[in-house]
Structures are given as structure tokens and as C-alpha cells.
Design an enzyme around this catalytic site. Structure first.
Site, PDB file in Angstrom:
ATOM      1  N   CYS A  11      -7.633   1.513  -2.524  1.00 42.26           N
ATOM      2  CA  CYS A  11      -8.649   0.371  -2.101  1.00 42.26           C
ATOM      3  C   CYS A  11      -8.520  -0.690  -3.236  1.00 42.26           C
ATOM      4  O   CYS A  11      -8.069  -0.723  -4.379  1.00 42.26           O
ATOM      5  CB  CYS A  11      -9.850   0.908  -1.964  1.00 42.26           C
ATOM      6  N   GLY A  38      -4.794  -2.053   0.195  1.00 46.00           N
ATOM      7  CA  GLY A  38      -5.636  -1.361   1.648  1.00 46.00           C
ATOM      8  C   GLY A  38      -5.280  -2.200   2.783  1.00 46.00           C
ATOM      9  O   GLY A  38      -5.926  -3.483   2.549  1.00 46.00           O
ATOM     10  N   ASN A 112     -13.397   2.485  -5.267  1.00 48.85           N
ATOM     11  CA  ASN A 112     -11.655   2.826  -5.262  1.00 48.85           C
ATOM     12  C   ASN A 112     -11.305   3.987  -6.163  1.00 48.85           C
ATOM     13  O   ASN A 112     -11.950   3.954  -7.162  1.00 48.85           O
ATOM     14  CB  ASN A 112     -11.026   1.372  -5.792  1.00 48.85           C
ATOM     15  N   GLY A 113     -10.870   4.836  -5.480  1.00 47.73           N
ATOM     16  CA  GLY A 113     -10.601   6.075  -6.152  1.00 47.73           C
ATOM     17  C   GLY A 113     -10.928   7.270  -5.156  1.00 47.73           C
ATOM     18  O   GLY A 113     -11.055   7.017  -4.179  1.00 47.73           O
ATOM     19  N   TYR A 252       3.843   1.137  -8.745  1.00 46.32           N
ATOM     20  CA  TYR A 252       3.957   0.807  -7.627  1.00 46.32           C
ATOM     21  C   TYR A 252       2.758   0.035  -7.211  1.00 46.32           C
ATOM     22  O   TYR A 252       2.897  -1.085  -6.262  1.00 46.32           O
ATOM     23  CB  TYR A 252       4.012   1.901  -6.744  1.00 46.32           C
TER      24      TYR A 252
HETATM   25  P1  AMP Z   1       9.502   7.956   0.769  1.00 50.94           P
HETATM   26  O1  AMP Z   1      10.067   6.964   1.757  1.00 50.94           O
HETATM   27  O2  AMP Z   1       8.562   9.089   1.388  1.00 50.94           O
HETATM   28  O3  AMP Z   1      10.493   8.621  -0.429  1.00 50.94           O
HETATM   29  O4  AMP Z   1       8.462   6.948   0.077  1.00 50.94           O
HETATM   30  C1  AMP Z   1       9.172   6.151  -1.134  1.00 50.94           C
HETATM   31  C2  AMP Z   1       8.777   4.599  -0.658  1.00 50.94           C
HETATM   32  O5  AMP Z   1       7.266   4.756  -0.617  1.00 50.94           O
HETATM   33  C3  AMP Z   1       9.209   3.858  -1.733  1.00 50.94           C
HETATM   34  O6  AMP Z   1       9.807   2.475  -1.198  1.00 50.94           O
HETATM   35  C4  AMP Z   1       7.886   3.414  -2.448  1.00 50.94           C
HETATM   36  O7  AMP Z   1       7.897   2.088  -2.600  1.00 50.94           O
HETATM   37  C5  AMP Z   1       6.905   3.806  -1.316  1.00 50.94           C
HETATM   38  N1  AMP Z   1       5.629   4.433  -1.930  1.00 50.94           N
HETATM   39  C6  AMP Z   1       5.395   5.034  -3.221  1.00 50.94           C
HETATM   40  N2  AMP Z   1       3.962   5.238  -3.254  1.00 50.94           N
HETATM   41  C7  AMP Z   1       3.560   4.824  -2.138  1.00 50.94           C
HETATM   42  C8  AMP Z   1       1.950   4.956  -1.729  1.00 50.94           C
HETATM   43  N3  AMP Z   1       1.193   5.399  -2.201  1.00 50.94           N
HETATM   44  N4  AMP Z   1       1.881   4.127  -0.445  1.00 50.94           N
HETATM   45  C9  AMP Z   1       2.912   3.666   0.192  1.00 50.94           C
HETATM   46  N5  AMP Z   1       4.105   3.491  -0.091  1.00 50.94           N
HETATM   47  C10 AMP Z   1       4.457   3.983  -1.161  1.00 50.94           C
END
Ligand code: AMP
Length: 467
Positions: A11, A38, A112-113, A252
Site C-alpha cells: 500500500c 497498490g 501499509n504493512g 522491487y
Molecule cells: P514470477 O513471474 O512469479 O516469477 O514473478 C516475478 C515477477 O514478478 C518479476 O517480474 C517481478 O518484477 C515481479 N514481482 C516481484 N515481486 C512482486 C510483487 N510483490 N508483486 C507483483 N509483482 C512482483
């Protein structure tokens, strides 16, 4: 959401105390800058010193607010929130800020959290007769503040903090006070800014830049910052002797133009790329990123090795948040809609592709295929984080170990699975070395299982049972 198999974000919160300013509109712009944190719902509460008014709904910030709505939200301070559910489902009732009446007046809250002991507190409160309107842990926080604020809201907040456990950055608003709170471990970011005479409390400094405010400092772990007619005051609750700032914020979540706890996110990400290059100096012709999450680290890799950074994948920036994906064919189409390879760049090239993380392995597997189809002769993958092995209980929705590819397969098997010629994850030592700091500044639990805030057994069993 276009990639429904991805974990969810968290968030963004933004509060401003600014008599004489258009606080609702400034909050709207602040939330716009925090939209990456978010995309599920958004809300703004304003106080004119007597009453708090609130507007919130499901959707992106510009979808929720029209000019007319913003004009109706007049006051001397405002509190905004943009949400992606990590607890509670995606319902309008769970949108924030939360607002309620209590014995001393009105109170609004943005969180947030993620708390880790809400279950037991909620049961206790319910047994004592409390009723809840939502399924989110944030409602427990408001309930506790309201119940303990007989003397003052500051007192109520301190008592609330003595009971809740977990990750929380909060902005609380009463009719006359704007209050920022960061949990004693400092897991989620929160900073203070100044715009003329006005004070702002926001999740990330990029929101301050957007409204032309200046970053003063971060809210410290365990600190309660109160802004009122008498200016800014602060007090602290006992904090542990280590911090546990979420390292994933740097990998990220946060925007590269933010500065968090003194670290410039862009610089940190570029260093991650440089470190990857030192750890995995493979012979390639070009370096590309999965945009946008891998871009800064990819540039760092390219810089370190003196290899050209190219835009090998084009991202469509106009893809909305929601997308109906009835079957696999539609899901594949959704990926193509979002990212398309630039053939002339990739054809006959040995390519190194960088992304920030691999969670389930879905995205990079598809991208490797896409690059080969576009004529790449070799595809190496670099990840600017260590393997994600453990679930997060503090606000990042990586809750099921079964979903984490690195928890199930060794790196070599993951490489085969995604079809790359080489795969390298940034080492944890390499990552921490960038901050030049000892381990006890960050929460790295998703990589090493070392949870700084004890997880209640019931929580742990509930999630680990799926192993
Ligand atoms: P995956 O496709 O399941 O391996 O997810 C990795 C991808 O999701 C990468 O491109 C990351 O940039 C992105 N990513 C990592 N953490 C998150 C998150 N919490 N929410 C949304 N995307 C994420």
C-alpha cells in the site's frame, strides 16, 4: 490483474497538514506517485477541524477521483491511501482510509504493512463485544486506538503499539492532528516532507517530489510524529536494537526515484546490477531488462561490463490493471499484450536478460521463450535478488512456500525449467555489501528464513502446512 499469478503489492499512504492549501488535490497527486504500491482501491479523507469527510472506492487513483469529488473534499489536512490487499479480500469495504467515530470524535487511518497477531486481538475484541466492518487487520488498529484514547490519541497509539505485532507504517488523522507512525522494526518505509508551512507524511519520497515538497527525514522505527497547530512534535516507543527494513523495498517495490532510509533506490539497484556483473561475467552481445522492474539493474550490469544496454522488450504502458483470463491461451495473450520483443535488436545476439526477482518463475520463463522466438542465439538470465525461499508475513503477499519455485527446485533445475542457457541470482552477501552495512539493518527473511519479528506458531503452521 494482468499477471494474476504474481504476488500482490502492498500500500501507499500520504498525509498532509496544510491549512490554506488544496490538501485533497495535493493528496491526489501524492497518491498518483504512489500508485505502484497498490492499484486495487484508493481513498482520501479530509478534515476541516470539525468533521472528517471521506471518499474511497475500488480502482486506480484517477478512476476513483473526479475533479468534482476533489473540489468537495475541502479541509486543512488530508490522508490518502492506495491499496493492494495483503490481508482481507479485494472488497470495497476493505478500502482505506478507514474512518470511524469514537468517544473523542472522529478518526481516520491508512495502513501499509501486515500485522502478525491480528487473529488473537480480533477474537479478544469480538468476545468483548466489538463489531468489525471489514476483514482487514487495519481495523483492529483503529479499534485499539479508539479504545485507549481516553486521555489523548497519542496515549491511545502508544497502548495500541504495545499490543500489535508486525509491520506497520500508519498515518492517522483526527479532526486536528495528523500523525505518522512507523513500527519499532521500521519494516515499511515512511518519510516526512515539508511544503512551505505544510508537513507531509508519505510512504516514499517520490510522492514528496511530485507535489514539490522537500524530504526532511524518515520517520524512525518506533517513532510517532504528530503534526498539529503547534507544528511537528515526536515521541518514541521502545524499539529493538536492530532495524528490519524490508530489503524487497529496494529490490522491487519502491520507485527508483525514492530515497529510503538514506539510500537512493536507483543507485542501490544500479549497484545490484554491477554486483551481478562481477558475480556472473558471462560473454554476451547485449544486456536487456524485463521492463520496468529489471531496468536499473540491467543498466548497472551493462555499465560494469562495458556491454551495450538495449531495449529488447517493449512494454505497453497502457495496459489496465484488470484483465479477465479465462484460460491459458488468454494468459499467454495477456503477456504478449504487455511485453513484445524488438526483433531487430535481438536477432542473432547472445543476450543477458535482467529482472529483479523470480517468484513462481512464470514471467522469466515466458520471456526466455519470447527472446528465442525473436532470434536470440543465447539467453542468460540474471536476477537482482537472491532466491526467494520463504514466505513473507510482513506485507508482501508471498504467502505460500509451495508457490516459490526456488523453494522447490535448485538453481540448475530452475534454469532448465525457464529454458535459459545460464541463470544467476545475486548473492545475499553481494546484496548486503551494497549497503555497506551489517545484516541487522534489514529484514531478509524471504531469502534466509530469519524472521526478525517472531511469527506466532499458528500463523507459521497455517502457511507451512502446504509444504
Ligand atoms: P514470477 O513471474 O512469479 O516469477 O514473478 C516475478 C515477477 O514478478 C518479476 O517480474 C517481478 O518484477 C515481479 N514481482 C516481484 N515481486 C512482486 C510483487 N510483490 N508483486 C507483483 N509483482 C512482483
Amino acid at each position: 490483474m494482468i499477471f494474476s499469478d504474481k504476488p500482490k503489492e502492498e500500500c501507499g499512504i500520504f498525509g498532509i497538514y496544510g491549512p490554506g492549501l488544496d490538501v485533497a488535490r495535493l493528496t491526489y497527486y501524492g497518491l498518483y506517485a504512489l500508485q505502484h504500491r497498490g492499484q486495487e482501491s484508493a481513498g482520501i479523507a479530509v478534515s476541516d477541524g470539525r468533521v472528517i469527510k471521506l471518499h474511497k472506492d475500488m480502482g486506480l487513483v484517477p478512476e476513483v477521483f473526479t475533479d468534482e469529488i476533489l473540489k468537495s473534499l475541502t479541509g486543512k489536512m488530508a490522508l490518502g491511501h492506495t491499496r493492494y490487499s495483503t490481508t482481507g479480500s479485494s472488497l470495497a469495504l476493505n478500502a482505506q482510509p478507514l474512518m470511524c467515530y469514537y468517544s473523542k470524535g472522529m478518526i481516520a487511518l491508512g495502513h501499509n504493512g501486515n500485522l502478525i497477531n491480528t487473529g488473537e486481538i480480533r477474537s479478544r475484541l469480538a468476545a468483548e463485544g466489538s463489531v468489525f466492518q471489514s476483514t482487514i487487520d487495519s481495523e483492529v488498529i483503529v479499534n485499539l486506538i479508539a479504545r485507549y484514547s481516553q486521555n489523548s490519541v497519542e496515549d491511545g497509539i502508544k497502548k495500541m503499539m504495545a499490543e500489535i505485532k508486525g509491520a506497520y507504517s500508519l498515518v492517522v488523522m483526527t479532526e486536528n492532528k495528523l500523525i505518522g507512525i512507523r513500527d519499532p522494526w521500521g519494516v515499511r518505509p515512511l518519510c516526512i516532507g515539508r511544503l512551505g508551512e505544510a508537513y507531509i507524511i508519505a510512504s516514499e519520497s517520490c510522492a514528496l517530489d511530485t507535489v514539490g515538497a522537500e524530504l526532511i527525514r524518515d520517520v524512525e522505527p518506533g517513532e510517532i510524529v504528530i503534526v498539529s497547530e503547534s507544528g511537528l512534535t515526536s515521541c518514541k516507543v521502545d524499539a529493538p536494537d536492530r532495524k528490519a527494513v524490508c530489503i524487497f523495498e529496494f529490490i522491487y517495490f519502491s520507485r527508483p526515484d525514492s530515497v529510503i532510509d538514506g539510500y537512493n533506490v536507483n543507485e542501490v539497484r544500479r549497484e545490484m546490477g554491477r554486483q551481478l556483473a562481477r558475480e556472473y561475467p558471462v560473454d554476451v552481445d547485449i544486456v536487456i531488462a524485463i521492463p520496468d522492474s529489471g531496468t536499473t539493474a540491467a543498466r548497472g550490469y551493462a555499465l560494469e561490463r562495458g556491454i551495450p544496454f538495449e531495449e529488447g522488450l517493449m512494454k505497453n504502458r497502457y495496459i489496465g490493471r484488470t484483465f479477465i483470463q479465462p484460460d491459458q491461451a488468454m494468459r499467454d495473450l495477456a503477456v504478449k499484450l504487455k511485453l513484445n520483443p524488438i526483433r531487430s535488436i535481438l536477432k542473432d545476439k547472445r543476450v543477458l536478460m535482467v529482472d529483479d526477482s523470480i517468484v513462481r518463475g512464470t514471467t522469466c520463463g515466458k520471456m526466455v521463450n519470447m527472446l528465442r522466438d525473436a532470434g536470440a542465439t543465447e539467453v542468460h538470465m540474471c536476477v537482482s535478488s537472491p532466491p526467494i525461499l520463504w514466505p513473507c508475513y510482513y506485507g508482501i503477499d508471498i504467502s505460500d512456500r509451495n508457490e516459490l519455485i526456488a523453494a522447490k527446485l535448485p538453481v540448475e533445475e530452475i534454469r532448465k525449467c525457464i529454458g535459459a542457457d545460464g541463470l544467476h541470482y545475486l548473492s545475499l552477501e553481494g546484496l548486503l555489501g551494497i549497503f555497506g552495512s551489517p545484516r541487522n539493518l534489514f529484514c531478509t527473511a524471504c531469502f534466509d528464513g530469519d524472521y526478525p519479528i517472531d511469527i506466532p506458531k499458528t500463523e507459521k503452521v497455517g502457511k507451512f502446512i502446504l509444504e
